[in-house]
Design a protein around this motif. Sequence first.
Motif, short mmCIF file in Angstrom:
data_model
loop_
_atom_site.label_atom_id
_atom_site.label_comp_id
_atom_site.label_asym_id
_atom_site.label_seq_id
_atom_site.Cartn_x
_atom_site.Cartn_y
_atom_site.Cartn_z
N ASP A 1 0.85 -1.18 0.00
CA ASP A 1 0.00 0.00 0.00
C ASP A 1 0.89 1.24 0.00
O ASP A 1 1.36 1.68 1.05
N ARG B 1 -8.93 2.52 -9.93
CA ARG B 1 -8.89 3.56 -10.96
C ARG B 1 -8.07 3.12 -12.16
O ARG B 1 -8.33 3.53 -13.30
N HIS C 1 -5.04 -0.21 -6.30
CA HIS C 1 -5.87 -0.66 -5.18
C HIS C 1 -7.27 -0.05 -5.23
O HIS C 1 -8.26 -0.72 -4.89
N SER C 2 -7.35 1.20 -5.66
CA SER C 2 -8.64 1.87 -5.70
C SER C 2 -9.49 1.44 -6.89
O SER C 2 -10.69 1.73 -6.93
#
Length: 332
Positions: A12, A23, A20-21
Amino acid sequence: MGALSLSVALSDNPMTAPIHSGRVAAEGIDWSVSAIHPSEMFWRQLKFGEFDISEMSLSSMTIAASQGVRDWVAIPVFTTRRFFHTAVVVRTAAGIESPADLVGKRVGVPEYQQTAAVWTRGALLHEFGVAPEQLTWFMERPPELSHGGATAFAPPTGVQLSYIPGDTNVGEMLRVGQLDAAVVYIAHRNLVDRSRSEAGAIGGVRTLFADPRAEGIRYYAKTGLLPVNHVVVVRASLLEKHPWVALNVYSAMLEAKRVANEPVLQALQPWEQLGLLPPETAADIRAADPLPYGIQAQGVVLETLAEYLVEQGLAKRLVDIKDLFAPSTLSL
């Protein structure tokens, strides 16, 4: 044909946050992404091979390759890099005022072969003349929970190393005076590291360098090295079946870095408008890439690490670093 379903593990950090998001995604890949602390991630990959794609310790991957193990293929994406030797911490009472004062001292490390420790020892030797054999080493991770447990680690010839008992850790030993210094200190919770107190919260402990930032600038100006410790890898058997995965993953990681840096570059505008930041300086900042991906820009850094691994007795032979990477990425 549907997208290829793959499991992914990434730390992270800002460079991976857009992945991770959700996007940013890789073309043709439906991936399930887990956020895992690097210490744990590398152990799980080296010992159990749990994920199709992940970050990996560059030192451990190179050591394995020197032994003929080629389970993973690297992609030239380097998600974390820093001047690791500037993070050495020492006990004030140990009388360590300079790197030379480390000679004869008791030094803790989470894992002797971890990349950050390799870079730190390289800097101590080549910049300050302090050799690993001149220190007494204490390693926190036991063989069964270490990266070295998967690569047959044994203390190199001439290196005095003991394993720290399971009922204590590097941080606690620094606190009570059983260690004089730590070349790498990890206090983030994960399955393999035991220290819990941040170094700054341990009384009587400080950084070796009074001004770590200034030392990093000096080191970079002299050597041109901004050390790499993590690289992205893909399961070798997967690339044999789907070689296109390498460049698709590289493109996604490159886009994730661009997205991560976008807010920083946009934030320059108010200072430009007020005349506090000269336009030419802002332009130079926007044009620069302080954390470049690709082998072409990082060849010297990667080759230096490979040489340090042999010099420090961790790799059986000098590995041509390009042999670790997917052929399709060698010109990047």
